[in-house]
Design a protein around this motif. Structure first.
Motif, PDB file in Angstrom:
ATOM      1  N   PRO B 290       0.669  -1.314  -0.015  1.00  0.00           N
ATOM      2  CA  PRO B 290      -0.007   0.105  -0.101  1.00  0.00           C
ATOM      3  C   PRO B 290       0.868   1.273   0.014  1.00  0.00           C
ATOM      4  O   PRO B 290       2.136   1.055   0.781  1.00  0.00           O
ATOM      5  CB  PRO B 290      -0.784  -0.184   1.129  1.00  0.00           C
ATOM      6  N   VAL B 291       0.274   2.303  -0.564  1.00  0.00           N
ATOM      7  CA  VAL B 291       1.155   3.552  -0.909  1.00  0.00           C
ATOM      8  C   VAL B 291       1.543   4.179   0.649  1.00  0.00           C
ATOM      9  O   VAL B 291       2.599   4.850   0.776  1.00  0.00           O
ATOM     10  CB  VAL B 291       0.484   4.542  -1.568  1.00  0.00           C
ATOM     11  N   SER B 292       0.618   3.969   1.501  1.00  0.00           N
ATOM     12  CA  SER B 292       0.791   4.419   2.677  1.00  0.00           C
ATOM     13  C   SER B 292       1.843   3.958   3.587  1.00  0.00           C
ATOM     14  O   SER B 292       2.739   4.550   4.215  1.00  0.00           O
ATOM     15  CB  SER B 292      -0.575   4.319   3.592  1.00  0.00           C
ATOM     16  N   GLU B 293       2.140   2.649   3.231  1.00  0.00           N
ATOM     17  CA  GLU B 293       3.063   1.961   3.821  1.00  0.00           C
ATOM     18  C   GLU B 293       4.461   2.279   3.203  1.00  0.00           C
ATOM     19  O   GLU B 293       5.392   2.539   3.884  1.00  0.00           O
ATOM     20  CB  GLU B 293       3.063   0.410   3.730  1.00  0.00           C
ATOM     21  N   ILE B 294       4.294   2.476   1.833  1.00  0.00           N
ATOM     22  CA  ILE B 294       5.768   2.930   1.123  1.00  0.00           C
ATOM     23  C   ILE B 294       6.180   4.222   1.788  1.00  0.00           C
ATOM     24  O   ILE B 294       7.295   4.514   2.232  1.00  0.00           O
ATOM     25  CB  ILE B 294       5.034   3.253  -0.395  1.00  0.00           C
ATOM     26  N   VAL B 295       5.127   5.088   2.002  1.00  0.00           N
ATOM     27  CA  VAL B 295       5.588   6.451   2.520  1.00  0.00           C
ATOM     28  C   VAL B 295       6.074   6.641   3.726  1.00  0.00           C
ATOM     29  O   VAL B 295       7.009   6.987   4.224  1.00  0.00           O
ATOM     30  CB  VAL B 295       4.244   7.420   2.404  1.00  0.00           C
ATOM     31  N   SER B 296       5.452   5.555   4.716  1.00  0.00           N
ATOM     32  CA  SER B 296       5.925   5.484   6.265  1.00  0.00           C
ATOM     33  C   SER B 296       7.434   5.026   6.122  1.00  0.00           C
ATOM     34  O   SER B 296       8.220   5.162   6.739  1.00  0.00           O
ATOM     35  CB  SER B 296       4.906   4.952   7.252  1.00  0.00           C
ATOM     36  N   SER B 335      -1.044  18.296  -2.207  1.00  0.00           N
ATOM     37  CA  SER B 335      -1.781  17.372  -1.134  1.00  0.00           C
ATOM     38  C   SER B 335      -2.018  15.790  -1.722  1.00  0.00           C
ATOM     39  O   SER B 335      -1.297  15.519  -2.680  1.00  0.00           O
ATOM     40  CB  SER B 335      -3.233  17.978  -0.906  1.00  0.00           C
ATOM     41  N   GLY B 336      -2.925  15.111  -1.355  1.00  0.00           N
ATOM     42  CA  GLY B 336      -2.977  13.849  -1.672  1.00  0.00           C
ATOM     43  C   GLY B 336      -2.180  13.028  -0.742  1.00  0.00           C
ATOM     44  O   GLY B 336      -1.111  13.442   0.170  1.00  0.00           O
ATOM     45  N   VAL B 337      -2.094  11.521  -1.012  1.00  0.00           N
ATOM     46  CA  VAL B 337      -1.521  10.558  -0.174  1.00  0.00           C
ATOM     47  C   VAL B 337       0.097  10.876  -0.038  1.00  0.00           C
ATOM     48  O   VAL B 337       0.721  10.894   0.911  1.00  0.00           O
ATOM     49  CB  VAL B 337      -1.538   9.110  -0.768  1.00  0.00           C
ATOM     50  N   LEU B 338       0.637  11.235  -1.281  1.00  0.00           N
ATOM     51  CA  LEU B 338       2.158  11.487  -1.284  1.00  0.00           C
ATOM     52  C   LEU B 338       2.367  12.591  -0.570  1.00  0.00           C
ATOM     53  O   LEU B 338       3.818  12.432  -0.198  1.00  0.00           O
ATOM     54  CB  LEU B 338       2.365  11.565  -2.958  1.00  0.00           C
ATOM     55  N   ALA B 339       1.741  13.598  -0.320  1.00  0.00           N
ATOM     56  CA  ALA B 339       2.131  14.908   0.304  1.00  0.00           C
ATOM     57  C   ALA B 339       2.369  14.441   1.796  1.00  0.00           C
ATOM     58  O   ALA B 339       3.201  15.260   2.317  1.00  0.00           O
ATOM     59  CB  ALA B 339       0.977  15.588   0.266  1.00  0.00           C
ATOM     60  N   SER B 340       2.057  13.240   2.266  1.00  0.00           N
ATOM     61  CA  SER B 340       2.236  12.962   3.531  1.00  0.00           C
ATOM     62  C   SER B 340       3.781  12.632   4.217  1.00  0.00           C
ATOM     63  O   SER B 340       4.103  12.421   4.958  1.00  0.00           O
ATOM     64  CB  SER B 340       1.353  11.709   4.157  1.00  0.00           C
ATOM     65  N   LEU B 345       8.961  14.479  -0.256  1.00  0.00           N
ATOM     66  CA  LEU B 345       8.552  14.894  -1.851  1.00  0.00           C
ATOM     67  C   LEU B 345       8.813  16.200  -1.920  1.00  0.00           C
ATOM     68  O   LEU B 345       9.085  16.565  -3.170  1.00  0.00           O
ATOM     69  CB  LEU B 345       7.022  14.517  -1.427  1.00  0.00           C
ATOM     70  N   LEU B 346       8.561  17.259  -1.074  1.00  0.00           N
ATOM     71  CA  LEU B 346       8.923  18.455  -1.449  1.00  0.00           C
ATOM     72  C   LEU B 346      10.025  18.888  -1.760  1.00  0.00           C
ATOM     73  O   LEU B 346      10.092  19.864  -2.704  1.00  0.00           O
ATOM     74  CB  LEU B 346       8.136  19.327  -0.247  1.00  0.00           C
ATOM     75  N   ALA B 347      11.128  18.542  -1.319  1.00  0.00           N
ATOM     76  CA  ALA B 347      12.659  18.741  -1.470  1.00  0.00           C
ATOM     77  C   ALA B 347      13.001  18.666  -3.074  1.00  0.00           C
ATOM     78  O   ALA B 347      13.251  19.609  -3.609  1.00  0.00           O
ATOM     79  CB  ALA B 347      13.696  18.388  -0.597  1.00  0.00           C
ATOM     80  N   PRO B 348      12.724  17.277  -3.464  1.00  0.00           N
ATOM     81  CA  PRO B 348      12.924  17.269  -4.943  1.00  0.00           C
ATOM     82  C   PRO B 348      12.130  18.053  -5.866  1.00  0.00           C
ATOM     83  O   PRO B 348      12.550  18.189  -6.826  1.00  0.00           O
ATOM     84  CB  PRO B 348      12.848  15.706  -4.940  1.00  0.00           C
TER      85      PRO B 348
END
Lengths: 398, 398
Positions: B290-296, B335-340, B345-348
Motif C-alpha cells: 500500500p502507498v501509505s506503507e511505502i510513504v511511512s 496534497s494527496g497521499v504522497l504529500a504525507s 517529496l517537497l525538497a526534490p
DNA sequence: GATCATTTTGTCATTTACGACATAATTGTC
DNA sequence: GACAATTATGTCGTAAATGACAAAATGATC
C-alpha cells in the motif's frame, strides 16, 4: 478648452476606485466604438438608471458625444455614445530590447501619431524615460497637439513587472532588476503613468478592439522571434507573483531538448517561435529568408514552407493543450508574425491541441469546446494596449 | 428554535447577490475561527461601519456569537466574532467512482458526522441522489439533529461541471454526460444545493481552513492514484469553459510516453501519481505494497522508497513549472497521499521546479518566489470543501 | 496616577446605486 | 392610419454602503 476638458476627465477618472461605475462606463465606451445606454448597462452589469445619470454627467463635461444610429429591429432607436476624441490624448510606449516605440492616440483610441526609435541595447531606465519624454514632446509639437491634453502614459515592458511595481530580471531590459518603475519614470514624465508587460498589453488590445472583443477569459499566444503570452481571467490579464504570468514561451516541453536563450532546455519557443521557422528555412534553402516572406510563400502554396508552419503549429498546439488542462479557457488567440499564416498555422494547431488534450471534442458540445482565432493586430498590439491602459486604468501604479 | 434561526439564516444568505456585503461577512467568518469587526472589514474591503451594522443584525438573529479575546498591542481590545454553531448545519457530499461519502458539519464547520458508503460503479444520478438523501436522513436521526437545521448541501463531483451546471464526460461518473446537475438532484433533496469539482472543493477547504488560509491565489496539486488539481485566482477556483480547469494530471509531458487511462500518452499522472509509486514498488519488491506503507517506510529512512518519492517529486515539480510559467502563483499546495511524505517529496519537487522554471530563484527576491507547502487535509478535503460551498455559497447552481 | 498614543467600536448624515414608473420613438399588423 | 408590440430613455423615491465623528478601552510614558 481642451485643457479644461482634460482636467475634468482626470478628475472623473482618477481619484476613484478602480472599479467604480464611472470607470466601468468609460471602459465600456473605450472598448466598442458607439454604444447605447442600455448596451453599456448590460455589458457592465450596472443599472440602466446609473448609466443614464453617469452618461449625462459625462456629456455635460463634453467627454462623451452622441452619434445617431439606426436600429435594425422594432423599438425606440438607441442613442449611440462614444468618447469625444477631442477630450484628450493618450500615449502608449513600448520599451523593447533595442527599440523604443511611442504612439499617440486620442481618447477614442484613433492612432494620431507613431514613432519608433532604435536605441542601443542595455539602455538604462533614466535613458528610457528621457527618450520617451523627448519623443512625446516631438510628436505633440509636430502634430500641433496640446501637451495639456495628454491624460496619461501607458508602458508596455519587455520585462516582468511584479505586483508591487518593481521590475524583475529579464534578458531584454538588462540591469533593471529591482527598480521601482514608478519612481524611475514618474518624475520625468509628470503625468499619470501605467505599465504592464508587453504581452499583457497585447492581450488588452485584442480584448478591447481585436479578436477577443467581448471575451473576458482567454489565453493569448504570441509567435514572434520570442514567444510570449498572456492569460486573461475575468477581464484582467494575470500578473503573477513576480509579474511573469503568461510566459508560455518558456514552458519546458522536452527536458533533453536544445538549449534555450533563457538557460533551460527544450522550451516551447524553440519549437514554435519565428526563430524556429527561419532557422529551418535557412537549413533547407542554404540561405536566410525573412519570416514574413516564408509566410507569404507558404500562402502562395509552396509545400515546404507550409510544412514548416504546420510544424510550428503542431508544437504550439501541444503547448496550448497544457494551458487547456490548467485553465480551460473558451478562447485562444494566436498572434505574432506566424499568425499571419492564418489557417496554415491554425489548422495543425487545432489538431495538435485536440490530440494532446484531456478533454476531447466529442466529450463536450460545441459551446464548451475552445475556439482558436488569429489575433487582429500583428505589429503594434503592445503599443496600442499600452495606450489602452490609460483609459482602462487597470494597471498597478497608483 | 433552531428552525427559526435557520430560516432567518437562509433569508440572510440566499436571495442575495453572490458577493453582497452580508455574504462577504459570513464568508470571512466561516474562514477563520474568531475575527474582529475591523479584521473583517480589512479582509473583505468593506467599510467598518458596514460590517458593524451587518454584524449587529447577525448577532440579533443569534447567527453570530461574541467571544472574548486578548489583544497583544495597545489600543482597545477587539471583540471576536464567530458563527454560532447552533445556528444550523451543512452537508458535504463526495460523489466518487465507487464511493459516496457524506459529512455533516455545523455552521462553524466542526464535523459532526461522517459516513462513507461503497457503491457499485457506474451508478446513475438518480441513484446517487437517493443514496445521499438516505445517508443524510440516517445521520440526522442517529445524531438527533433536526433536518430543518440543514441549510444546504454541497457536492464534490468526480467529474467536470460546466459553468452552465451541466456535467461533462468523465471516466469516473459514467453516463452522466450532458446531465443538468440541478435538475437531477434538487427535487430529491429539497434544500439549496451547490456543486463543484472534487479538486476545486479540496482547494476551497485548504483556502478556508488549511494550508492556504489567507491566500487568494494559489495552485493545488493532488497526488493520489489519480492526479488532479485546482487553480485559485482571486479567491475563486477556476472553472473553465467545460469545467475542467485545474486538471493538471493530464498534461502531456511526453508525447511518446506510456498510454494513460485517459487515452493520451505520457500524462503527468503517470509520473507522479500514487499509481506510479506503487507500480515501481511492486516491480522492485516483487509484491504489492500500500502507498501509505511505502510513504511511512520512506520516512523511516529506507532509501529505495525515498528515491521513489523523490522521482515522483521530480516529475511533479516539472509539471508545476508549467503552471509557474503560465500562472506564476505565489503559492503551491501539494496534497494527496504522497504529500504525507513531507519534505521527502517537497525538497526534490522544489529543486525540479527551479530547474525547469523560466524565473529562477536568483532572478527575484524571496518575496516574489513561490512557496511550496504540503496540504493540511489528506483524506476528507473534498467533502469538507463541499460543505464549505454552502456557507461560502460560491458555486454555480442558483 | 494623569496624559498620550493607539486601536477598536458604534452612530449618523451623506452619497450613491438601484428598482419602479412614466415617457418616447420606432416597426409591424390589421 | 390607428393600434399593439417592442425597445430605449430619463426621473424619482428608496435602500444601502460609506466616510466622518465621537467614544471606549487598553498600553506606554512621564
Amino acid at each position: 478648452m481642451a485643457n479644461m476638458l482634460t482636467s475634468e476627465l482626470e478628475g472623473l477618472l482618477y481619484g476613484r476606485e478602480l472599479d467604480s461605475p464611472v470607470v466601468k462606463v468609460v471602459r465600456a465606451l473605450s472598448g466598442h466604438g458607439a454604444v447605447s445606454t442600455s448596451q453599456i448597462a448590460r455589458n457592465t452589469g450596472l443599472a440602466r438608471s446609473t448609466v443614464s445619470t453617469i452618461l449625462a454627467d459625462l456629456k455635460r463635461s463634453n467627454l462623451v458625444v452622441e452619434m445617431e444610429t439606426r436600429n435594425p429591429g422594432p423599438g425606440r432607436p438607441a442613442v449611440a455614445h462614444s468618447l469625444n476624441p477631442e477630450a484628450g490624448t493618450c500615449v502608449g510606449a513600448l520599451l523593447d530590447v533595442d527599440e523604443i516605440r511611442v504612439i499617440v492616440a486620442d481618447v477614442a483610441h484613433n492612432v494620431v501619431a507613431d514613432l519608433a526609435m532604435p536605441v542601443e541595447r542595455e539602455y538604462s531606465p533614466t535613458k528610457a524615460a528621457r527618450v520617451v519624454k523627448h519623443a512625446v514632446d516631438t510628436l505633440y509639437k509636430e502634430h500641433s497637439l496640446a501637451y495639456g491634453s495628454l491624460i496619461g502614459i501607458g508602458f508596455a515592458l519587455s520585462a516582468p513587472l511584479a505586483p508591487d511595481g518593481r521590475i524583475m530580471r529579464s534578458s531584454a531590459l538588462h540591469g533593471w532588476q529591482g527598480i521601482d518603475f514608478r519612481e524611475a519614470f514618474q518624475p520625468v514624465l509628470e503625468k499619470p503613468i501605467f505599465a504592464d508587460s508587453e504581452s499583457n498589453c497585447a492581450a488588452l488590445a485584442e480584448m478591447m478592439w481585436g479578436a477577443a472583443t467581448g471575451s473576458s477569459d482567454f489565453v493569448l499566444l504570441k509567435l514572434n522571434p520570442t514567444v510570449s503570452g498572456a492569460v486573461v481571467i475575468d477581464g484582467k490579464p494575470l500578473v503573477g507573483a513576480s509579474g511573469s504570468a503568461g510566459e508560455m514561451g518558456h514552458i519546458v516541453i522536452d527536458p533533453h531538448g536544445p538549449l534555450c536563450r533563457c538557460g533551460n532546455r527544450g522550451c516551447l519557443e524553440l519549437y514554435c517561435g519565428a526563430g524556429f521557422v527561419s532557422r529551418m528555412a535557412t537549413d533547407w534553402l542554404g540561405r536566410s529568408m525573412p519570416v514574413s516572406e516564408i509566410v507569404s510563400r507558404a500562402i502562395q502554396g509552396e509545400t515546404g514552407f507550409r510544412r514548416l508552419l504546420a510544424d510550428a503549429g503542431e508544437a504550439a498546439g501541444r503547448g496550448l493543450s497544457m494551458a487547456g488542462a490548467m485553465i480551460n479557457p473558451p478562447l485562444f488567440i494566436i498572434s505574432g508574425v506566424l499568425a499571419s499564416a492564418g489557417e496554415l498555422l491554425l489548422a495543425p494547431l487545432r489538431a495538435s491541441y485536440e490530440k494532446h488534450s484531456f478533454v476531447k471534442h466529442e466529450d463536450v458540445d460545441e459551446a464548451h469546446y475552445p475556439v482558436f482565432k488569429a489575433g487582429k493586430f500583428l505589429d503594434n498590439d503592445n503599443c496600442l494596449g499600452a495606450a489602452g491602459l490609460v483609459l482602462r486604468h487597470s494597471s498597478r501604479l497608483k
